[in-house]
Design an enzyme around this catalytic site. Structure first.
Site, short mmCIF file in Angstrom:
data_model
loop_
_atom_site.label_atom_id
_atom_site.label_comp_id
_atom_site.label_asym_id
_atom_site.label_seq_id
_atom_site.Cartn_x
_atom_site.Cartn_y
_atom_site.Cartn_z
CB SER A 181 -7.27 -0.38 5.34
OG SER A 181 -6.04 -0.81 6.63
CE1 TYR B 38 -3.22 -1.09 2.10
CE2 TYR B 38 -2.93 -0.39 4.01
CZ TYR B 38 -3.38 -1.29 2.99
OH TYR B 38 -4.60 -2.70 2.88
#
Length: 276
Positions: free
Chosen positions: A155, A168
């Site tokens: 990501s 995350y």
């Protein structure tokens, strides 16, 4: 170009919808048979509506519509033994394995001071350990094949810090470290390993009330259009998000012969977000 993956077999986790489905279908269009895995169930601590078995079956139908074979399976990437067993059985049925896309992932949000231990641990279990499990299950088959390619989906959070999602960010940074180590370890076996780093992607992971309100806390029920206006501010290009196909196309390039000498690379698919 077509047929870039003719006679190849690709394993895709998180294949029921979103990026994983797009990878499975795009690879099938280029000639690959697909092993399509997904948990097809809710994951504790997340608010994203879960994928279902019907979603996975739809992915399988889309692959078959491209004239390719598919073996779908309901498997949790946190369960190494089940993952190894299913992958081994599917690879045996297809006769080998050439490509791996470790795409399964979750999202949740909390500041570090508010985050529960369960929220932290579940994130790492799925988004980092699950990727390691996928690699662990697949690598013996890639070695037996004489080479191959792995794409680990990270990501923009694997390249920069973001507020309110430290778990995350930590997991996605960890995926990059894992990729770099695996690239070095597996190069003698002619296995290439890379990561892709999307900005927001137009999938159920962001298209839900929880995420929309996160971007537009000034509104009780922000519309898709109101969410899009706020999401645009993340990116350099004038788009609020990219499409699953954009990530699938980047993955296709990395797994094809066009990228035969590309390994240990972190490739953003981010509309310029990481450089903004």
């Amino acid at each position: 170009m077509t047929g870039r993956l003719t006679s190849k077999v690709a394993l895709v986790t998180g294949a029921a919808r979103g990026i994983g489905r797009a990878q499975a279908v795009r690879f099938a269009q280029e000639g690959a048979d697909i092993i399509a895995l997904d948990i097809c169930a809710p994951v504790h601590t997340t608010v994203t509506p879960p994928a279902t078995r019907e979603d996975l079956d739809e992915t399988a139908d889309l692959v078959e519509a491209e004239g390719r074979r598919v073996i779908p399976g309901v498997v949790d990437v946190r369960d190494l033994r089940s993952l190894e067993t299913f992958v081994t059985d599917a690879v045996t049925a297809f006769g080998g394995l050439d490509i791996v896309c470790a795409t399964a992932g979750i999202t949740s949000r909390a500041t570090l001071s508010e985050m529960t231990e369960s929220t932290w641990q579940t994130m790492l279990d799925v988004n980092l350990t699950g990727v390691w499990h996928t690699a662990r299950a697949a690598i013996p088959h890639l070695i037996a094949r004489g080479g191959g390619s792995m794409v680990l989906v990270s990501s923009i959070a694997g390249l920069r810090g973001l507020i309110g999602v430290s778990h995350y960010v930590a997991a996605k940074h960890g995926v990059v470290g894992l990729m770099r180590s695996l690239a070095a370890e597996l190069a003698p076996h002619k296995i290439r390993v890379n990561t892709v780093h999307p900005t927001n992607v137009d999938t159920p992971m962001i298209q839900n009330d929880h995420v929309r309100r996160m971007f537009r806390p000034d509104l009780e029920e922000p519309t898709r259009e109101e969410f899009a206006q706020a999401a645009k501010t993340m990116n350099m290009l004038d788009v609020p998000w990219v499409e699953p196909l954009d990530v699938a196309n980047a993955s296709l390039f990395l797994t094809s012969e066009e990228a035969r000498y590309i390994t240990s690379v972190a490739l953003p698919v981010d509309a310029g977000s990481t450089q903004r």
